[in-house]
Design an enzyme around this catalytic site. Sequence first.
Site, PDB file in Angstrom:
ATOM      1  CB  VAL A  40     -22.607  15.687 -26.050  1.00  7.84           C
ATOM      2  CG1 VAL A  40     -21.418  16.505 -26.544  1.00  7.84           C
ATOM      3  CG2 VAL A  40     -23.011  16.126 -24.642  1.00  7.84           C
ATOM      4  CE  LYS A  55     -25.222  20.448 -21.319  1.00 11.43           C
ATOM      5  NZ  LYS A  55     -24.928  20.398 -19.856  1.00 11.43           N
ATOM      6  CG  ASP A 149     -24.122  15.526 -11.595  1.00  8.16           C
ATOM      7  OD1 ASP A 149     -23.939  14.552 -10.827  1.00  8.16           O
ATOM      8  OD2 ASP A 149     -24.519  15.391 -12.764  1.00  8.16           O
TER       9      ASP A 149
END
Length: 222
Positions: A40, A55, A149
């Site tokens: 990033v 990103k 996640d």
Amino acid sequence: MDPRDFLRKLAEKASKFAINLDGRIERDQTPRARGGKAVVYRGTLLSEGTAVAVKAVIGATEVNMKDMKQVLREAHVWSKLDHPNVLPLLGITTEFDLTVSIVTTWMERGNARCFVQERHNDPRPLIGDIAAGLSYLHSHPKGPIIHADLKGDNVLIAQDGRALLTDFGLSIHLNSSFTMTTHLPCGGSLRWMAPELADSTEGMHATVESDIWSFGMTALVC
């Protein structure tokens, strides 16, 4: 295929669901964060002077088609999201490092894991925000979206203190209309992963239930 031609074709496909910001982003040279296959950078949206996060896929000079398609799949899922507790997607760019990059607003206050280390920051409102964002994903009008996640690193803090879910690289849209061939992503972060996923040797995928487990672990350890 020439890498630039490949990226151009990917950008054309992505323009159906994400704004192409080529020519509109100025990006720093030094990465601010790394994780998984992504890095990033901080940048600026030139038309507005807004600070943005860019990103990018690591190792994209080899033009890994599989990874590129996964980035576009992430952008496709992300483009469907509109909620006060989800970080908005601004668009994509193929201008840097021969890769596709996802562009979002830069969150100066960082992620929830770091935020709660400061004693004067009350973590309790964040739990409600994360729950609201996750509930929105799971009850999305176009079909459930599984984050897959969820953890403190993937929750950013807005300037007004709201928690914003981010990083949909492993997310699964159960009713996806994405037409580019990709495999459903597997993976996640072991400490936050539901037991059935951590113990599986059969490539099981995340579910609404495993997201809820990750939410509990995020509330417990961030």
